[in-house]
Scaffold this motif. Sequence first.
Motif, PDB file in Angstrom:
ATOM      1  N   ASN A 222     -23.904 -22.795 -30.865  1.00 39.19           N
ATOM      2  CA  ASN A 222     -25.349 -22.796 -30.605  1.00 39.19           C
ATOM      3  C   ASN A 222     -25.837 -21.517 -29.943  1.00 39.19           C
ATOM      4  N   ILE A 223     -25.404 -20.389 -30.428  1.00 43.62           N
ATOM      5  CA  ILE A 223     -25.886 -19.094 -29.941  1.00 43.62           C
ATOM      6  C   ILE A 223     -26.904 -18.579 -30.949  1.00 43.62           C
ATOM      7  N   ASN A 224     -28.102 -18.268 -30.467  1.00 37.90           N
ATOM      8  CA  ASN A 224     -29.176 -17.795 -31.328  1.00 37.90           C
ATOM      9  C   ASN A 224     -29.616 -16.406 -30.882  1.00 37.90           C
ATOM     10  N   VAL A 225     -29.601 -15.465 -31.811  1.00 38.09           N
ATOM     11  CA  VAL A 225     -30.035 -14.103 -31.526  1.00 38.09           C
ATOM     12  C   VAL A 225     -31.050 -13.697 -32.584  1.00 38.09           C
TER      13      VAL A 225
ATOM     14  N   CYS B 138     -26.864 -19.994 -25.552  1.00 37.55           N
ATOM     15  CA  CYS B 138     -27.854 -18.994 -25.128  1.00 37.55           C
ATOM     16  C   CYS B 138     -28.757 -18.594 -26.299  1.00 37.55           C
ATOM     17  N   THR B 139     -29.953 -18.160 -25.951  1.00 40.41           N
ATOM     18  CA  THR B 139     -30.930 -17.697 -26.932  1.00 40.41           C
ATOM     19  C   THR B 139     -31.428 -16.319 -26.522  1.00 40.41           C
TER      20      THR B 139
ATOM     21  N   CYS C  86     -28.809 -19.878 -21.345  1.00 39.57           N
ATOM     22  CA  CYS C  86     -29.840 -18.927 -20.907  1.00 39.57           C
ATOM     23  C   CYS C  86     -30.840 -18.693 -22.026  1.00 39.57           C
ATOM     24  N   MET C  87     -32.044 -18.324 -21.624  1.00 36.06           N
ATOM     25  CA  MET C  87     -33.050 -17.876 -22.580  1.00 36.06           C
ATOM     26  C   MET C  87     -33.532 -16.512 -22.123  1.00 36.06           C
ATOM     27  N   VAL C  88     -33.398 -15.539 -22.995  1.00 35.54           N
ATOM     28  CA  VAL C  88     -33.883 -14.178 -22.761  1.00 35.54           C
ATOM     29  C   VAL C  88     -34.867 -13.911 -23.886  1.00 35.54           C
ATOM     30  N   VAL C  89     -36.157 -13.817 -23.560  1.00 32.06           N
ATOM     31  CA  VAL C  89     -37.179 -13.780 -24.605  1.00 32.06           C
ATOM     32  C   VAL C  89     -38.209 -12.694 -24.369  1.00 32.06           C
ATOM     33  N   GLY C  90     -38.765 -12.215 -25.470  1.00 35.27           N
ATOM     34  CA  GLY C  90     -39.860 -11.256 -25.441  1.00 35.27           C
ATOM     35  C   GLY C  90     -39.392  -9.820 -25.534  1.00 35.27           C
ATOM     36  N   ASN C  91     -40.341  -8.930 -25.682  1.00 27.83           N
ATOM     37  CA  ASN C  91     -40.078  -7.502 -25.785  1.00 27.83           C
ATOM     38  C   ASN C  91     -39.793  -6.952 -24.392  1.00 27.83           C
ATOM     39  N   ILE C  92     -38.569  -7.216 -23.923  1.00 22.90           N
ATOM     40  CA  ILE C  92     -38.161  -6.807 -22.577  1.00 22.90           C
ATOM     41  C   ILE C  92     -36.878  -5.996 -22.672  1.00 22.90           C
ATOM     42  N   HIS C  93     -36.536  -5.315 -21.599  1.00 23.76           N
ATOM     43  CA  HIS C  93     -35.310  -4.522 -21.548  1.00 23.76           C
ATOM     44  C   HIS C  93     -34.432  -5.042 -20.425  1.00 23.76           C
ATOM     45  N   ILE C  94     -33.200  -5.399 -20.778  1.00 26.01           N
ATOM     46  CA  ILE C  94     -32.196  -5.804 -19.805  1.00 26.01           C
ATOM     47  C   ILE C  94     -31.290  -4.593 -19.608  1.00 26.01           C
ATOM     48  N   GLY C  95     -31.158  -4.116 -18.384  1.00 20.88           N
ATOM     49  CA  GLY C  95     -30.393  -2.900 -18.091  1.00 20.88           C
ATOM     50  C   GLY C  95     -28.901  -3.057 -18.302  1.00 20.88           C
TER      51      GLY C  95
END
Length: 124
Positions: free
Chosen positions: A27-30, A46-47, A72-81
């Motif tokens: 169940n990993i969605n990218v 995680c998504t 976890c959910m990491v969403v939107g036009n963001i930058h993770i360092g």
Amino acid sequence: MRAARKYGLEILSDNIGPGLYLGHAHNINVSPLAKIGKNCNLNKGCTIGRENRGKRIGAPTLGDDVWVGSNCMVVGNIHIGNDVLIAPNAYVNFDVPDHSIIIGNPAKIIKKENATDSYITMRI
């Protein structure tokens, strides 16, 4: 396609750096629009998804050495360092600086050098 159906994986290899590790790969969605740096770990449930409206339209960019915990959910036009650990069950929809731990919902940033030390162990 069979593996995708069996394990619930939705991930394309177009924008993924070397050394990707899928821990307990179910169940990993990218999003196909997401970009993932080298030596990143994605864990069960995680998504990494896109937002379709608002000021963060688009998909995330993950830097190098990012560990994404279960559910976890990491969403939107963001930058993770680079060197960022996202704790299980966190919801992240904002930019995250290098060398950080992200925890909670709503998520909080905790600055920490070597945040992914002992989490990402097989670096390329």
